[in-house]
Design a protein around this motif. Sequence first.
Motif, PDB file in Angstrom:
ATOM      1  N   ALA A  18       0.825  -1.210   0.000  1.00  0.00           N
ATOM      2  CA  ALA A  18       0.000   0.000   0.000  1.00  0.00           C
ATOM      3  C   ALA A  18       0.858   1.259   0.000  1.00  0.00           C
ATOM      4  O   ALA A  18       0.467   2.293  -0.563  1.00  0.00           O
ATOM      5  CB  ALA A  18      -0.934  -0.010   1.205  1.00  0.00           C
ATOM      6  N   ARG A  19       2.032   1.176   0.618  1.00  0.00           N
ATOM      7  CA  ARG A  19       2.928   2.328   0.643  1.00  0.00           C
ATOM      8  C   ARG A  19       3.454   2.648  -0.757  1.00  0.00           C
ATOM      9  O   ARG A  19       3.640   3.811  -1.115  1.00  0.00           O
ATOM     10  CB  ARG A  19       4.099   2.043   1.597  1.00  0.00           C
ATOM     11  N   ILE A  20       3.655   1.608  -1.534  1.00  0.00           N
ATOM     12  CA  ILE A  20       4.235   1.791  -2.872  1.00  0.00           C
ATOM     13  C   ILE A  20       3.166   2.054  -3.923  1.00  0.00           C
ATOM     14  O   ILE A  20       3.354   2.885  -4.826  1.00  0.00           O
ATOM     15  CB  ILE A  20       5.062   0.547  -3.251  1.00  0.00           C
ATOM     16  N   LEU A  21       2.034   1.366  -3.812  1.00  0.00           N
ATOM     17  CA  LEU A  21       0.974   1.470  -4.816  1.00  0.00           C
ATOM     18  C   LEU A  21      -0.046   2.504  -4.350  1.00  0.00           C
ATOM     19  O   LEU A  21      -0.961   2.202  -3.578  1.00  0.00           O
ATOM     20  CB  LEU A  21       0.313   0.098  -5.025  1.00  0.00           C
ATOM     21  N   GLY A  22       0.094   3.716  -4.781  1.00  0.00           N
ATOM     22  CA  GLY A  22      -0.706   4.834  -4.296  1.00  0.00           C
ATOM     23  C   GLY A  22      -2.158   4.799  -4.739  1.00  0.00           C
ATOM     24  O   GLY A  22      -2.522   4.163  -5.725  1.00  0.00           O
ATOM     25  N   PRO A  23      -3.035   5.519  -4.017  1.00  0.00           N
ATOM     26  CA  PRO A  23      -4.467   5.507  -4.296  1.00  0.00           C
ATOM     27  C   PRO A  23      -4.860   6.210  -5.584  1.00  0.00           C
ATOM     28  O   PRO A  23      -6.004   6.089  -6.027  1.00  0.00           O
ATOM     29  CB  PRO A  23      -5.060   6.224  -3.076  1.00  0.00           C
ATOM     30  N   ASP A  24      -3.933   6.961  -6.177  1.00  0.00           N
ATOM     31  CA  ASP A  24      -4.285   7.663  -7.408  1.00  0.00           C
ATOM     32  C   ASP A  24      -4.480   6.699  -8.572  1.00  0.00           C
ATOM     33  O   ASP A  24      -5.262   6.967  -9.494  1.00  0.00           O
ATOM     34  CB  ASP A  24      -3.213   8.700  -7.760  1.00  0.00           C
ATOM     35  N   LYS A  25      -3.804   5.537  -8.529  1.00  0.00           N
ATOM     36  CA  LYS A  25      -3.922   4.570  -9.620  1.00  0.00           C
ATOM     37  C   LYS A  25      -4.330   3.172  -9.166  1.00  0.00           C
ATOM     38  O   LYS A  25      -4.727   2.356  -9.992  1.00  0.00           O
ATOM     39  CB  LYS A  25      -2.591   4.482 -10.376  1.00  0.00           C
ATOM     40  N   TRP A  26      -4.237   2.901  -7.860  1.00  0.00           N
ATOM     41  CA  TRP A  26      -4.477   1.542  -7.375  1.00  0.00           C
ATOM     42  C   TRP A  26      -5.633   1.522  -6.374  1.00  0.00           C
ATOM     43  O   TRP A  26      -5.623   2.269  -5.394  1.00  0.00           O
ATOM     44  CB  TRP A  26      -3.223   0.978  -6.715  1.00  0.00           C
ATOM     45  N   ASP A  27      -6.612   0.659  -6.626  1.00  0.00           N
ATOM     46  CA  ASP A  27      -7.715   0.439  -5.689  1.00  0.00           C
ATOM     47  C   ASP A  27      -7.399  -0.781  -4.828  1.00  0.00           C
ATOM     48  O   ASP A  27      -6.711  -1.707  -5.264  1.00  0.00           O
ATOM     49  CB  ASP A  27      -9.024   0.176  -6.445  1.00  0.00           C
ATOM     50  N   ILE A  28      -7.930  -0.780  -3.605  1.00  0.00           N
ATOM     51  CA  ILE A  28      -7.729  -1.909  -2.698  1.00  0.00           C
ATOM     52  C   ILE A  28      -9.076  -2.540  -2.363  1.00  0.00           C
ATOM     53  O   ILE A  28     -10.004  -1.854  -1.936  1.00  0.00           O
ATOM     54  CB  ILE A  28      -7.035  -1.470  -1.391  1.00  0.00           C
ATOM     55  N   GLU A  29      -9.165  -3.844  -2.574  1.00  0.00           N
ATOM     56  CA  GLU A  29     -10.337  -4.620  -2.191  1.00  0.00           C
ATOM     57  C   GLU A  29      -9.879  -5.803  -1.342  1.00  0.00           C
ATOM     58  O   GLU A  29      -8.893  -6.472  -1.678  1.00  0.00           O
ATOM     59  CB  GLU A  29     -11.079  -5.143  -3.428  1.00  0.00           C
ATOM     60  N   ILE A  30     -10.585  -6.067  -0.246  1.00  0.00           N
ATOM     61  CA  ILE A  30     -10.273  -7.185   0.633  1.00  0.00           C
ATOM     62  C   ILE A  30     -11.456  -8.144   0.624  1.00  0.00           C
ATOM     63  O   ILE A  30     -12.586  -7.758   0.955  1.00  0.00           O
ATOM     64  CB  ILE A  30      -9.968  -6.702   2.058  1.00  0.00           C
ATOM     65  N   GLY A  71      -0.009   1.922   5.487  1.00  0.00           N
ATOM     66  CA  GLY A  71       0.870   2.047   4.335  1.00  0.00           C
ATOM     67  C   GLY A  71       0.609   3.322   3.552  1.00  0.00           C
ATOM     68  O   GLY A  71       1.531   3.923   2.998  1.00  0.00           O
ATOM     69  N   ARG A  72      -0.651   3.723   3.510  1.00  0.00           N
ATOM     70  CA  ARG A  72      -1.011   4.932   2.770  1.00  0.00           C
ATOM     71  C   ARG A  72      -0.933   6.188   3.622  1.00  0.00           C
ATOM     72  O   ARG A  72      -1.201   7.292   3.148  1.00  0.00           O
ATOM     73  CB  ARG A  72      -2.400   4.756   2.164  1.00  0.00           C
ATOM     74  N   GLY A  73      -0.598   6.017   4.895  1.00  0.00           N
ATOM     75  CA  GLY A  73      -0.318   7.167   5.735  1.00  0.00           C
ATOM     76  C   GLY A  73      -1.518   7.957   6.197  1.00  0.00           C
ATOM     77  O   GLY A  73      -1.399   9.142   6.510  1.00  0.00           O
ATOM     78  N   GLY A  74      -2.673   7.322   6.261  1.00  0.00           N
ATOM     79  CA  GLY A  74      -3.843   8.056   6.718  1.00  0.00           C
ATOM     80  C   GLY A  74      -5.068   7.186   6.779  1.00  0.00           C
ATOM     81  O   GLY A  74      -5.003   5.968   6.646  1.00  0.00           O
ATOM     82  N   THR A  75      -6.221   7.821   6.964  1.00  0.00           N
ATOM     83  CA  THR A  75      -7.490   7.107   7.043  1.00  0.00           C
ATOM     84  C   THR A  75      -8.140   7.061   5.665  1.00  0.00           C
ATOM     85  O   THR A  75      -8.276   8.092   5.008  1.00  0.00           O
ATOM     86  CB  THR A  75      -8.438   7.789   8.037  1.00  0.00           C
TER      87      THR A  75
END
Length: 237
Positions: A111-123, A149-153
């Motif tokens: 998550a630290r490397i794959l930023g939210p601008d291009k990567w979505d996270i699904e669990i 990893g993304r440094g926030g909420t």
Amino acid sequence: MRTDHQPVRIALFAPDGRMGRAIQSAIAEDPTFALDNDNGDVLVDFSSPDALRSSLDRAVSAGVPLLIGTTGLIDEHDALIAEAARIVPILKAPNTSVGVALLADLTERAARILGPDKWDIEIVEAHHNRKADAPSGTALHLGAAAERGRGGTSPVERGRDGTGLKREAGAIGYSAIRGGTVAGDHDVMFLGPDERLILSHRAENRAIFARGALAAARFLRGRPAGLYSMRDVIDAA
């Protein structure tokens, strides 16, 4: 004072539960542990959220470490745990599998490397048809690792249903599957442009959680008061 050469005595708060029985079986196979529900070195609780206060009171009054494997806890429970952790060492683990502890670490790194601008996270998680809470505590634990990893909420999306839905940017989505006798499956999916990274863990037998609980109990014996996690266990290995 007990030494590392003596068996770690385990007291089970709920010995007749499924995890209680699994831990008893694991103890029977490992001579470095012993079952002692009256005078344990470590108290282990895999019961229910309603019983948490009782297990905390027992650990504090006896002055022994407590391993909490109960899921479905809320903020009120976390406050009680934090207060008790000022007096005795407590390890809170929604999943005691060593493999899941490593999965959480990998999730945070990804998550630290794959930023939210291009990567979505699904669990996506799957469990047996008798599990009472959803998403699983492990899924939420993995989501928290992704948030770190993304440094926030991050916004949360659960149980999507209907039409005209649009995924919120930067959200972490959760999906829960219930059926059969599944011990626990978890997939953390990083969905990017033209590629996907999927980090997975499959629990094939409840014994893995019991073995991880014993590893956590060994870690806890002799620790100072404070709040610990399974990450501390694998870091100390």
